[in-house]
Design a protein around this motif. Structure first.
Motif, short mmCIF file in Angstrom:
data_model
loop_
_atom_site.label_atom_id
_atom_site.label_comp_id
_atom_site.label_asym_id
_atom_site.label_seq_id
_atom_site.Cartn_x
_atom_site.Cartn_y
_atom_site.Cartn_z
N ALA A 353 24.24 52.89 23.08
CA ALA A 353 25.23 51.82 23.15
C ALA A 353 26.40 52.22 24.04
O ALA A 353 26.93 51.40 24.80
CB ALA A 353 25.71 51.48 21.74
N LEU A 354 26.82 53.50 23.94
CA LEU A 354 27.90 53.98 24.81
C LEU A 354 27.48 53.93 26.27
O LEU A 354 28.27 53.58 27.15
CB LEU A 354 28.29 55.41 24.42
CG LEU A 354 29.10 55.59 23.14
CD1 LEU A 354 29.24 57.07 22.82
CD2 LEU A 354 30.46 54.95 23.28
N VAL A 355 26.23 54.31 26.54
CA VAL A 355 25.73 54.28 27.91
C VAL A 355 25.76 52.85 28.44
O VAL A 355 26.17 52.59 29.59
CB VAL A 355 24.31 54.86 27.98
CG1 VAL A 355 23.69 54.62 29.35
CG2 VAL A 355 24.32 56.35 27.67
N ALA A 356 25.33 51.90 27.60
CA ALA A 356 25.31 50.50 28.03
C ALA A 356 26.73 49.97 28.25
O ALA A 356 26.97 49.18 29.16
CB ALA A 356 24.59 49.66 26.98
N ARG A 357 27.67 50.40 27.42
CA ARG A 357 29.05 49.89 27.52
C ARG A 357 29.84 50.56 28.63
O ARG A 357 30.45 49.91 29.48
CB ARG A 357 29.77 50.09 26.19
CG ARG A 357 31.16 49.46 26.13
CD ARG A 357 31.94 49.96 24.92
NE ARG A 357 32.35 51.37 25.08
CZ ARG A 357 32.92 52.08 24.12
NH1 ARG A 357 33.11 51.54 22.91
NH2 ARG A 357 33.28 53.34 24.35
N ASP A 358 29.84 51.93 28.65
CA ASP A 358 30.69 52.66 29.59
C ASP A 358 30.01 52.92 30.93
O ASP A 358 30.69 53.13 31.93
CB ASP A 358 31.11 54.00 28.97
CG ASP A 358 31.96 53.83 27.73
OD1 ASP A 358 32.31 52.68 27.40
OD2 ASP A 358 32.26 54.84 27.08
N ARG A 359 28.69 53.00 30.96
CA ARG A 359 27.89 53.19 32.18
C ARG A 359 28.16 54.51 32.88
O ARG A 359 27.80 54.70 34.05
CB ARG A 359 28.14 52.04 33.16
CG ARG A 359 27.88 50.67 32.59
CD ARG A 359 28.15 49.58 33.60
NE ARG A 359 28.10 48.27 33.00
CZ ARG A 359 28.34 47.14 33.65
NH1 ARG A 359 28.65 47.17 34.94
NH2 ARG A 359 28.27 45.99 33.03
N GLY A 360 28.82 55.42 32.20
CA GLY A 360 29.15 56.71 32.78
C GLY A 360 30.52 57.13 32.29
O GLY A 360 31.04 56.62 31.29
#
Length: 443
Positions: A353-360
């Motif tokens: 979910a963090l990857v999807a939200r922050d993208r990096g």
């Protein structure tokens, strides 16, 4: 089994100790001051010969421990561990002594028959006082470098030559001579077979008394090439002089090359931990840290890991973003008062979910991808922050280490991470976002 606490030294050693005590008495009452210059030099030389000969006793005693399997009988992991316990040696020193005994001490077969010493010339040189411990290590290291294609006769001749040289050369010079012998016996030069490289591969992390670690080892060509290809571009100096970097609060890079290589290796280790964690959804490592209740509250002083190594309390708490960590809180006497809160690693689902939200990396202007990022607790876990999506964001290694010192703060605005710059960058301290998170947003 006999009582091992009631042993007595041999009469021979007792005599030696008695004579040594008398000699020490003479030394303490000014023996050396009564000698001529030539006599002082003679005394120095003779004592050094004695010091070197004592290694033979050390080798024989350690070999006897192994022959009797005494470590196993005392339920100790190894002879090295037994030496650490009985003689209060460091693990490194104990292992070196065991290794030296295996090379220069007596040996026995499984049926009890005595075998020839692996390095008989070196052992004889030590018994004669010619070969020092340092000489012996250099010679053993040189002979270990010889490829398996070199026959026993050539190895024996090389050993004899090096021992003879030790009678009049310093260890470094003996090492140079050893390299010449290697060049003669291995004329094809530095290129060894894959089997030889595999035989010599090693890597050891040696804990130091100050809490740090010393690295010692030898990598195969493939491992070295892979490691260098990863570390080299990531150990380049940060171009902090550029205007863009100044605007983001990144100070000039004062690190030396070795320090930059270390930091790149630390980043690699963290990346490996996070990749493992993402794949199996569990904590890749569990760090147990003990500290006093006062230290936990003040964030000052030294904490101790389950490996017995010391680190600052702040360093210990910073591990909470990399691995599972449990705190054992104790009083000043060492009595455990209770188990501190166990840090919960973000689950696989939370990480995705963090990857999807922050993208990096969510820091403004950073382009590091998710694979290079760590999970950062916006409210520190040590300060009670939860491991939930509304308290987590992705940060690259560099920004995770440096944002606090640069004066930046993170908060969630409308469910998305935003960064508040220090006043010296923006007096109004208007929150900024990474452009990937919200195109056209606060950034």
């Amino acid at each position: 089994m006999e009582k091992l606490t009631d042993g007595e030294v041999s009469a021979a050693l007792a005599d030696v100790v008695g004579e040594l005590s008398r000699y020490l008495g003479d030394v303490s009452t000014g023996l050396f001051g009564k000698l001529t210059d030539a006599d002082v030099l003679a005394e120095l030389h003779e004592f050094e010969m004695l010091r070197r000969r004592l290694a033979v006793i050390d080798h024989a005693l350690i070999a006897e421990l192994g022959r009797r399997a005494l470590a196993g009988r005392l339920v100790v992991a190894s002879t090295s561990a037994l030496l650490q316990a009985v003689l209060r040696l460091s693990p490194h020193e104990a292992k070196q002594r065991v290794s030296a005994s295996q090379l220069c001490g007596p040996r026995w077969s499984l049926t009890g028959e005595q075998l020839e010493t692996l390095l008989p010339e070196v052992a004889a040189g030590q018994a004669a006082g010619i070969v020092s411990t340092e000489h012996a290590r250099v010679i053993a290291s040189t002979l270990e470098e010889l490829p398996s294609s070199v026959g026993p006769a050539e190895i024996s001749a090389a050993e004899q030559h090096l021992v003879a040289a030790a009678a009049h050369l310093q260890p470094r010079q003996v090492g140079v001579l050893g390299q010449r012998i290697l060049a003669q016996l291995n004329p094809d030069g530095v290129l060894a077979s894959d089997e030889e490289h595999a035989r010599h591969r090693s890597l050891t992390l040696i804990p130091q008394a100050n809490g740090s670690y010393r690295v010692n080892g030898r990598l195969t060509p493939s491992c070295g090439a892979l490691l260098l290809s990863w570390l080299t571009p990531r150990s380049a100096p940060r171009p902090a002089a550029e205007e863009a970097h100044q605007a983001r609060g990144i100070a000039a890079d004062s690190r030396g090359h070795g320090q930059r290589m270390h930091d790149a290796l630390e980043e690699l280790a963290g990346l490996a931990v996070r990749r493992t964690e993402l794949s199996d959804s569990g904590a890749p490592a569990h760090v147990i840290v003990s500290m006093t209740a006062d230290q936990l509250q003040s964030r000052a002083g030294w904490a101790e890991t389950s490996f017995g190594q010391l680190m600052t309390v702040n360093q210990a708490l910073a591990l909470a973003d990399e691995a599972a960590i449990s705190l054992l809180v104790r009083d000043a006497r060492g009595v455990v008062l209770g188990h501190g809160r166990t840090k919960r690693i973000a689950t696989r689902g939370q990480t995705l979910a963090l990857v999807a939200r922050d993208r990096g990396c969510s820091f403004p202007g950073c382009d590091k991808p998710p694979e290079w990022c760590q999970r950062h607790h916006i409210v520190s876990w040590a300060d009670g922050g939860s491991t939930d999506l509304d308290n987590l964001t992705l940060l690259c290694h560099n920004h995770h280490r440096n944002f606090d010192a640069a004066g930046w703060r993170c908060q969630l605005l409308d469910g998305l991470p935003a960064w508040i710059p220090p006043a010296w960058i923006d007096p109004e301290r208007i929150p900024r976002r990474n452009h990937r998170i919200e195109e056209g947003g606060l950034s």
